[in-house]
Design an enzyme around this catalytic site. Sequence first.
Site, PDB file in Angstrom:
ATOM      1  N   GLU A 395      -7.614  -3.815 -13.349  1.00 15.80           N
ATOM      2  CA  GLU A 395      -8.091  -2.671 -14.135  1.00 15.80           C
ATOM      3  C   GLU A 395      -8.050  -3.006 -15.629  1.00 15.80           C
ATOM      4  O   GLU A 395      -8.822  -2.479 -16.418  1.00 15.80           O
ATOM      5  CB  GLU A 395      -7.246  -1.417 -13.836  1.00 15.80           C
ATOM      6  CG  GLU A 395      -7.984  -0.118 -14.111  1.00 15.80           C
ATOM      7  CD  GLU A 395      -7.300   1.109 -13.546  1.00 15.80           C
ATOM      8  OE1 GLU A 395      -7.897   1.789 -12.683  1.00 15.80           O
ATOM      9  OE2 GLU A 395      -6.161   1.414 -13.952  1.00 15.80           O
ATOM     10  N   HIS A 424       0.790 -17.819   8.140  1.00 15.79           N
ATOM     11  CA  HIS A 424       0.243 -17.719   9.493  1.00 15.79           C
ATOM     12  C   HIS A 424      -0.987 -16.830   9.505  1.00 15.79           C
ATOM     13  O   HIS A 424      -1.367 -16.288  10.540  1.00 15.79           O
ATOM     14  CB  HIS A 424       1.316 -17.190  10.436  1.00 15.79           C
ATOM     15  CG  HIS A 424       2.513 -18.087  10.465  1.00 15.79           C
ATOM     16  ND1 HIS A 424       2.613 -19.159  11.313  1.00 15.79           N
ATOM     17  CD2 HIS A 424       3.611 -18.118   9.678  1.00 15.79           C
ATOM     18  CE1 HIS A 424       3.756 -19.798  11.075  1.00 15.79           C
ATOM     19  NE2 HIS A 424       4.373 -19.184  10.080  1.00 15.79           N
ATOM     20  N   LYS A 529     -16.008   8.019 -10.342  1.00 13.01           N
ATOM     21  CA  LYS A 529     -15.522   9.400 -10.269  1.00 13.01           C
ATOM     22  C   LYS A 529     -16.673  10.379 -10.483  1.00 13.01           C
ATOM     23  O   LYS A 529     -16.809  11.373  -9.784  1.00 13.01           O
ATOM     24  CB  LYS A 529     -14.467   9.641 -11.355  1.00 13.01           C
ATOM     25  CG  LYS A 529     -13.114   9.015 -11.079  1.00 13.01           C
ATOM     26  CD  LYS A 529     -12.147   9.418 -12.178  1.00 13.01           C
ATOM     27  CE  LYS A 529     -10.851   8.639 -12.103  1.00 13.01           C
ATOM     28  NZ  LYS A 529     -10.011   8.813 -13.265  1.00 13.01           N
TER      29      LYS A 529
HETATM   30  O1  LIG Z   1      -2.393   9.438 -13.532  1.00 12.09           O
HETATM   31  P1  LIG Z   1      -3.778   9.923 -13.314  1.00 12.09           P
HETATM   32  O2  LIG Z   1      -4.379  10.532 -14.541  1.00 12.09           O
HETATM   33  O3  LIG Z   1      -3.851  10.847 -12.142  1.00 12.09           O
HETATM   34  O4  LIG Z   1      -4.686   8.677 -12.991  1.00 12.09           O
HETATM   35  C1  LIG Z   1      -4.451   7.871 -11.884  1.00 12.09           C
HETATM   36  C2  LIG Z   1      -5.150   6.560 -12.019  1.00 12.09           C
HETATM   37  O5  LIG Z   1      -6.529   6.751 -12.160  1.00 12.09           O
HETATM   38  C3  LIG Z   1      -7.049   5.815 -13.078  1.00 12.09           C
HETATM   39  O6  LIG Z   1      -7.371   6.489 -14.232  1.00 12.09           O
HETATM   40  C4  LIG Z   1      -8.248   5.137 -12.564  1.00 12.09           C
HETATM   41  O7  LIG Z   1      -9.022   6.004 -11.842  1.00 12.09           O
HETATM   42  C5  LIG Z   1      -5.922   4.835 -13.310  1.00 12.09           C
HETATM   43  O8  LIG Z   1      -6.067   4.150 -14.483  1.00 12.09           O
HETATM   44  C6  LIG Z   1      -4.770   5.734 -13.206  1.00 12.09           C
HETATM   45  O9  LIG Z   1      -3.588   5.031 -13.040  1.00 12.09           O
END
Ligand SMILES: O=P(O)(O)OC[C@H]1O[C@](O)(CO)[C@@H](O)[C@@H]1O
Length: 616
Positions: A395, A424, A529
Amino acid sequence: MASLSGLCSSSPSLKPKHDRVVIPLFHKYSLAFPTRSNSCSKLSVAGEVSADLSKTNSVGVLKKAKQGGLEKDPKALWRRYVDWLYQHKELGLYLDVSRIGFSDEFVAEMEPRFQAAFKAMEDLEKGAIANPDEGRMVGHYWLRNAKLAPKPILQVQIEKTLDAVCKFADDVISGKIKPPSYPEGRFTQILSVGIGGSALGPQFVAEALAPDNPPLKIRFIDNTDPGGIDHQVAQLGPELASTLVIVISKSGGTPETRNGLLEVQKAFREAGLDFSKQGVAITQENSLLDNTARIEGWVARFPMFDWVGGRTSEMSAVGLLPAALQGIDIREMLVGASMMDNATRSRVLKDNPAALLALCWYWACDGVGSKDMVILPYKDSLLLFSRYLQQLVMESLGKEFDLDGNRVNQGISVYGNKGSTDQHAYIQQLREGVHNFFVTFIEVLRDRPPGHDWELEPGVTCGDYLFGMLQGTRSALYANDRESVTVTVQEVTPRSVGALVALYERAVGLYASLVNINAYHQPGVEAGKKAAGEVLALQKRVLAVLNEASCKEPVEPLTLEEVAERCHAPEDIEMIYKIIEHMAANDRALIAEGDCGSPNSLKVFLGECNLDELYA
Ligand SMILES: O=P(O)(O)OC[C@H]1O[C@](O)(CO)[C@@H](O)[C@@H]1O
């Protein structure tokens, strides 16, 4: 018409009000996944990038030296081992980079880049806006030495939060804070709800450090998979009444985490329990989650700071609270991390283990991610280290553009489980197959607590076998020109785990500077998202369209094309097909007729019409 029945007619709620033959929509239907073709595109990207980077000396040197191959003479290799061996005396941590083939010339060429990276890191620690896109400081290093925080208010916040975490954990463990339905008892379980950086650190640390009989046992909901959530809740059974639910989300609005919370709250309602008396939130002040927890009067709330990224949050309340509740010495974790931070501030490459790692990564991956990083801890308790590092590295480093706006498609892929188990499974390919990786061995010298070992054959213990497997694999890979790094710790303790986390956090930051990218944002995740949100919005439109057609007398079954037209989304017909497929598989009152192998022959309607919705 081919016969399709099954899925749609299986649930009573799906009973069609019309007298029709309902056939299974997805009979003989198998989902075909696209074959992995990205290796080709990666090659071409790598080609482009290295062509570009080869204008700089270091990459030219790298290419030249690589043609010479790896050192094989045992005496020269031993000299290389001794010359380059890094040791952190107090932490008992070693880093061996001798099995990475960089040349002295290459190191010299990289030196100015490292000096620039050290300077950038210094600025970051002093509070520079190191994440320009989001206009944020990046301060995870302050969490283990609050005095370094650039403003006194931050120092107070860090220390206050740490004290609050310790006190809360003590009160829960001692039974001073107790579950309402067990007035005489105490909390026995933790259910941690969070995803990504709000789960991976706590999961790794629990696996690595939780004692055999912790004061509270931990479970995780880290997905919006209903089956997974049901499984966790079912496993808790009656102990739900003595479960402390910790909901972790920096943003406080991550859908998977919100769904996990709603599902758990439903389970509490069904069990006649008051969730607010057992809920704890870890989130940024005034986030949706924070406001919910405050309004509903949850047991406790702990802050996540704007200047700590999710994937570097293990030493914030995110990682520390669950660890403390399991009886893990979190101050020792902080000490280990702080000691490693001190070591990795050195501007002398050979004395800085994080810089050495970054150098190895650059060499092995040609500075463009051309090789994958295989993490192989030879210790069961470190099983989740690779998964934790996968997020931290990928990331942070997996970026389309560099800081100057050039398209670079950077990154290093990370995977691995543990040795010797993986020997293995896939080591065969590592030894002889496609040469697209380098290995990081994590070696733990202490096999068992003192006084517990025994020889299962003369002169040899079980742990000796594990040791032998590691050394044997390292040698066999090297003999076939497969490079590796070895990180050695004495034991898996809170201190060494804190040090490992800090080591890799710093290595990632330095490497990001070497390849000129922003390690502290994740713009690519937002695209997925957003697209997921659009799919759900489309699903609502599909349902509305089908409802309207199904409320007609007689009912009007629609082809996929007609559904798409009425949704004003003809270009989304494939997604509409997938939405219908998913709803049909989940008892959603959806009737489909036709041949599943020919989506264009399908006609769809709802088994029940909802007039209220129609006229809403
Ligand atoms: O802590 P949050 O805001 O729920 O985000 C969870 C995760 O989602 C992300 O933003 C990526 O989708 C990560 O960087 C982060 O750790």
